[in-house]
Design a protein around this motif. Sequence first.
Motif, PDB file in Angstrom:
ATOM      1  N   VAL A 111      44.423  26.995  29.272  1.00 20.52           N
ATOM      2  CA  VAL A 111      44.514  28.256  30.000  1.00 20.52           C
ATOM      3  C   VAL A 111      43.452  28.258  31.098  1.00 20.52           C
ATOM      4  O   VAL A 111      42.557  27.411  31.140  1.00 20.52           O
ATOM      5  CB  VAL A 111      44.313  29.476  29.081  1.00 20.52           C
ATOM      6  N   HIS A 112      43.559  29.244  31.970  1.00 25.80           N
ATOM      7  CA  HIS A 112      42.579  29.382  33.047  1.00 25.80           C
ATOM      8  C   HIS A 112      41.251  29.840  32.466  1.00 25.80           C
ATOM      9  O   HIS A 112      41.183  30.775  31.682  1.00 25.80           O
ATOM     10  CB  HIS A 112      43.065  30.399  34.076  1.00 25.80           C
ATOM     11  N   ARG A 113      40.198  29.125  32.847  1.00 30.09           N
ATOM     12  CA  ARG A 113      38.848  29.481  32.402  1.00 30.09           C
ATOM     13  C   ARG A 113      38.031  29.910  33.614  1.00 30.09           C
ATOM     14  O   ARG A 113      38.138  29.303  34.678  1.00 30.09           O
ATOM     15  CB  ARG A 113      38.165  28.292  31.715  1.00 30.09           C
ATOM     16  N   GLN A 114      37.201  30.926  33.434  1.00 30.24           N
ATOM     17  CA  GLN A 114      36.369  31.408  34.536  1.00 30.24           C
ATOM     18  C   GLN A 114      35.287  30.400  34.900  1.00 30.24           C
ATOM     19  O   GLN A 114      34.829  30.344  36.033  1.00 30.24           O
ATOM     20  CB  GLN A 114      35.732  32.748  34.159  1.00 30.24           C
ATOM     21  N   LYS A 115      34.893  29.585  33.932  1.00 28.83           N
ATOM     22  CA  LYS A 115      33.820  28.617  34.168  1.00 28.83           C
ATOM     23  C   LYS A 115      34.418  27.217  34.299  1.00 28.83           C
ATOM     24  O   LYS A 115      35.199  26.944  35.191  1.00 28.83           O
ATOM     25  CB  LYS A 115      32.803  28.671  33.030  1.00 28.83           C
ATOM     26  N   GLN A 116      34.090  26.361  33.373  1.00 32.41           N
ATOM     27  CA  GLN A 116      34.419  24.944  33.462  1.00 32.41           C
ATOM     28  C   GLN A 116      35.718  24.608  32.739  1.00 32.41           C
ATOM     29  O   GLN A 116      36.013  25.158  31.683  1.00 32.41           O
ATOM     30  CB  GLN A 116      33.271  24.119  32.858  1.00 32.41           C
ATOM     31  N   SER A 117      36.507  23.684  33.314  1.00 34.50           N
ATOM     32  CA  SER A 117      37.704  23.165  32.649  1.00 34.50           C
ATOM     33  C   SER A 117      37.361  21.830  32.005  1.00 34.50           C
ATOM     34  O   SER A 117      36.731  20.964  32.621  1.00 34.50           O
ATOM     35  CB  SER A 117      38.843  22.975  33.654  1.00 34.50           C
ATOM     36  N   PHE A 143      50.313  22.060  27.248  1.00 32.84           N
ATOM     37  CA  PHE A 143      51.016  23.321  27.494  1.00 32.84           C
ATOM     38  C   PHE A 143      50.129  24.225  28.337  1.00 32.84           C
ATOM     39  O   PHE A 143      49.094  24.706  27.881  1.00 32.84           O
ATOM     40  CB  PHE A 143      51.351  24.003  26.166  1.00 32.84           C
ATOM     41  N   ILE A 144      50.513  24.420  29.604  1.00 25.81           N
ATOM     42  CA  ILE A 144      49.767  25.312  30.488  1.00 25.81           C
ATOM     43  C   ILE A 144      50.211  26.735  30.163  1.00 25.81           C
ATOM     44  O   ILE A 144      51.274  27.176  30.589  1.00 25.81           O
ATOM     45  CB  ILE A 144      50.036  24.985  31.964  1.00 25.81           C
ATOM     46  N   ILE A 150      50.233  29.076  41.113  1.00 23.19           N
ATOM     47  CA  ILE A 150      49.159  28.347  41.790  1.00 23.19           C
ATOM     48  C   ILE A 150      48.308  27.596  40.765  1.00 23.19           C
ATOM     49  O   ILE A 150      47.988  26.410  40.935  1.00 23.19           O
ATOM     50  CB  ILE A 150      48.294  29.308  42.623  1.00 23.19           C
ATOM     51  N   PHE A 151      47.934  28.285  39.680  1.00 20.50           N
ATOM     52  CA  PHE A 151      47.129  27.641  38.644  1.00 20.50           C
ATOM     53  C   PHE A 151      47.915  26.529  37.959  1.00 20.50           C
ATOM     54  O   PHE A 151      47.391  25.436  37.722  1.00 20.50           O
ATOM     55  CB  PHE A 151      46.674  28.671  37.611  1.00 20.50           C
ATOM     56  N   VAL A 156      48.845  20.642  36.961  1.00 21.73           N
ATOM     57  CA  VAL A 156      49.804  19.539  37.026  1.00 21.73           C
ATOM     58  C   VAL A 156      49.274  18.437  37.951  1.00 21.73           C
ATOM     59  O   VAL A 156      49.287  17.247  37.611  1.00 21.73           O
ATOM     60  CB  VAL A 156      51.176  20.033  37.518  1.00 21.73           C
ATOM     61  N   GLN A 157      48.801  18.814  39.122  1.00 22.03           N
ATOM     62  CA  GLN A 157      48.286  17.846  40.078  1.00 22.03           C
ATOM     63  C   GLN A 157      47.040  17.140  39.545  1.00 22.03           C
ATOM     64  O   GLN A 157      46.859  15.935  39.764  1.00 22.03           O
ATOM     65  CB  GLN A 157      47.977  18.539  41.408  1.00 22.03           C
ATOM     66  N   SER A 158      46.194  17.862  38.831  1.00 20.38           N
ATOM     67  CA  SER A 158      44.988  17.262  38.270  1.00 20.38           C
ATOM     68  C   SER A 158      45.327  16.210  37.225  1.00 20.38           C
ATOM     69  O   SER A 158      44.752  15.112  37.217  1.00 20.38           O
ATOM     70  CB  SER A 158      44.100  18.342  37.658  1.00 20.38           C
TER      71      SER A 158
END
Length: 506
Positions: A111-117, A143-144, A150-151, A156-158
């Motif tokens: 999931v989207h994290r405000q800090k580090q992935s 699983f995104i 956009i996220f 996917v690109q990463s």
Amino acid sequence: ELLFAENNLPFQLRSVYERLLRAEQRGEVLSKELLKVLGQLQNRSIAPSNHTISNSSAILEERVLQRLLPSQPNAYIYLPHLKEHEDSLKPIVHLGQRRTGVSLVLGVPTVHRQKQSYLVNTLQSLLFDLSTAERKDIVIVVFIAETNAIFVNAVVQSVQANLPDAVSAGVIEVISPSPHYYPDLSNLKETFGDPKERVRWRTKQNLDYSFLMLYAQSKGTYYVQLEDDIIAKQGFFESMKKYIAYVLSEEWLFLEFSQLGFIGKLFRTSDLPMIVEFFLMFHKDKPIDWLLDHILWVKVCNPEKDSKHCHNEKARLKRTYKPSLFQHVGLHSSLPGKIQNLKDKDFGNQVLFKGHNNPPAELRSSLEKYLSHTLERAYNGVDFFWGLTPKRGDYILITFTTPQAVKGYLFRSGNIETNGDRFYNTTVEVLPTSKSVKVRVTRGELACCKPSSDGFVQIGSFKNGVAEGEVDGALGEIAAMRLLVHSDSDVWVLLSEVNHIHIIYK
């Protein structure tokens, strides 16, 4: 803590248990039927990998799924908003080869994290020392768990940019849910003293895991639930397979390969429909690890006996493997503002190198070592070699005391903790003892290799930090091996494994 109110407890428990039993029986029948059909699809596929389904077969697979899974589980009962869109349960597959028929399916929600992935590091850790055979018998499903396009595209690109080979081989798949999957989570009842934001977070997590499990159930024999901020112990695949074989004939619902929350829980994919049905049934009520414990309670605990008896009965259905194979490393939780210093005390220390019995040799390198991490110690299997930033023309030279008939080689750079310190744009070269062999290579008469400098012959290169291959017997005896760097690097380099395979000692 019990799932239900004190009044009328036996009747409610019996009702839930009967529903779970029916779901379990239906799941076993449909799973077997589905796997049989998917197996037939694989046999018809003309794709190069025996675990990869062709495009036409993928379309047929989707039709089969639509026929067999509409009521497995009864998602529309617990999430009635799904009825508004027919594709609300259909995953969007961004990357992957639709691999099926594997032993292990690893589920990694992100999931989207405000800090580090931590996602890419997690995937690199899972892939780090998988053998070729193991890579063919596993699929990692990312699983995104977001609907923001956009996220989703950024993730996917990463993954594609950092792990292109694993994606093209079908080892990694990346999916996201339909934009219509999640219900309105703004008006949830606050329970157990949790604030509204935490209730929303844990409720969505229940839905995330359920969606991922539904997607994974037809892809393999066993499903392992992971998270996007973990590292794996080297050899985890082999350890899990051996432990599964050890308890195969016994009764269990899941195996634990980590002591933290839901990380490292392994299930039979045939059990997933029943488990998902339970999660969906109570997705708004409790966190997912509590719900999993309640499934055990419903299955084996007798309300007329004490808690000790219940504890012992539940222990029969979950088996814990030690030492733990997965460790939590993320500091910043996916719940905004939450810091979690969770560490599994049973994980132990990582294996940072792997030693082999290599033949006597003189070792030289232009790379400057760091501290006591010398090339000699790495070659002798007692440490890893750690060198400062490689430049073009840097080398590692292994000159055998006696020429060797080398059959194969393995050089692994980086390790489970310092995975980025790899060899990039670096070739593996050998020095044949026979002058006639060198002449044949120069003339292009040997397809295995091409000439390099100083009489050396180039036979391979590093790919994703690993150089591995066979040595053509036509090269004859080998006097030396060399790793040659062809471009400047931005990072240090760590050599964690050196193995000359199947050597005939002179």
